[in-house]
Design an enzyme around this catalytic site. Structure first.
Site, mmCIF file in Angstrom:
data_model
loop_
_atom_site.group_PDB
_atom_site.id
_atom_site.type_symbol
_atom_site.label_atom_id
_atom_site.label_comp_id
_atom_site.label_asym_id
_atom_site.label_seq_id
_atom_site.Cartn_x
_atom_site.Cartn_y
_atom_site.Cartn_z
ATOM 1 N N ARG B 66 7.181 19.473 74.530
ATOM 2 C CA ARG B 66 7.216 18.027 74.782
ATOM 3 C C ARG B 66 7.191 17.222 73.488
ATOM 4 N NH1 ARG B 66 4.195 19.865 79.261
ATOM 5 N NH2 ARG B 66 2.366 19.793 77.922
ATOM 6 N N GLU B 103 -8.357 28.691 75.153
ATOM 7 C CA GLU B 103 -9.550 29.027 75.941
ATOM 8 C C GLU B 103 -9.653 30.525 76.211
ATOM 9 O OE1 GLU B 103 -11.820 27.116 79.857
ATOM 10 O OE2 GLU B 103 -9.713 26.704 79.481
#
Lengths: 178, 178
Positions: B66, B103
């Site tokens: 993006r 994560e």
């Protein structure tokens, strides 16, 4: 690059050809030297924008990932909206998807169901036309959600791979051919 | 959007929040409604372009995928070159790469070794600042090839995730915050 004369040659001089990428036997056409050169980048964007301006495009749809770079700049240049066509699983809202055959496997691309309103004129942008499989799938996706594809624009066309046959009946623009 | 007053609110109204994407418990901020709206897309691009114009950026580096959309339009707006920072294995020429912790896994991004000349001022663009891991790795990549990072620009900043701390000492622009 103040004149359009010879623009394809000037752009070709900026394309870097890299053998055996992404795999042995493939000659990869690297457009990053075009993107980093302000005059070349602008000339490429303006050429494709002129093509779509003449077709009264109301949206530019760019194909992930290099089509995002050219397509977003073209949309900004034209003052119209940009629509991302993405690989499967990347778009968060409701999508329609289309699978197509590559040499050794199947690829799937998607677009949001509400990416364009029915009847809107859409220009499709990618960096390079090879076999045309991805671009044709992109056109069909836009049509599936009701858009009208007014053309498909590329920087580079690899003529040997006959992408134009795959995209038969569609308006095609490419700035340079190999 | 003829006035800058209230622009963040107008942009926020265009962000679509999608629960449980890409996985349960995550509220995804979807920017595609901004991109498809000509006025919102232009306002976002111009805001980020103004930030980098004041910092005399000579290149805009966009982070896949993006960041390509916003970054390429910003570079075109400023009339400067665009540099793609890509996921591992996508860039065809010699690269430097940087891995960083997410994560549950490790991600690696790359840039061409000749993407910018030593000493050049580079603005980094992505759509969203979360933990800052990707952006910080992008800054370090540009510095590794000799560029000078003059700032990092985003549409959206998720303040709870403390990306600013990760990017401490860097100039940061975000148009809207959650």
């Amino acid at each position: 690059m103040s004149s359009v004369t010879g623009l394809p040659e000037l752009i070709k001089a900026k394309v870097r050809s890299i053998p055996d990428f992404p795999k042995k036997g493939v000659l990869f056409r690297d457009i990053t030297p075009i993107l980093k050169d302000p005059a070349a980048f602008e000339a490429v964007v303006n050429s494709i924008a002129d093509f779509f301006s003449a077709k009264h495009a109301e949206y530019i749809a760019g194909i992930e990932a290099r089509g995002f770079i050219i397509g977003a700049a073209v949309a900004h240049r034209l003052g119209i909206g940009f629509v991302p066509i993405r690989k499967k699983g990347k778009l968060p809202y409701k999508t329609v998807s289309k699978s197509y055959q590559l040499e050794y496997n199947t690829e799937t691309i998607e677009v949001h169901v509400d990416a364009v309103e029915p009847g809107k004129k859409v220009g499709i942008v990618d960096d390079l036309l090879a076999t045309g499989g991805t671009s044709e799938a992109a056109c069909e996706l836009i049509e599936q959600i009701g858009g009208k594809v007014v053309g498909v624009g590329f920087i580079i066309e690899l003529t040997d791979l006959k992408g134009r046959e795959k995209l038969k009946g569609r308006e095609i623009f490419s700035l340079v051919q190999y």
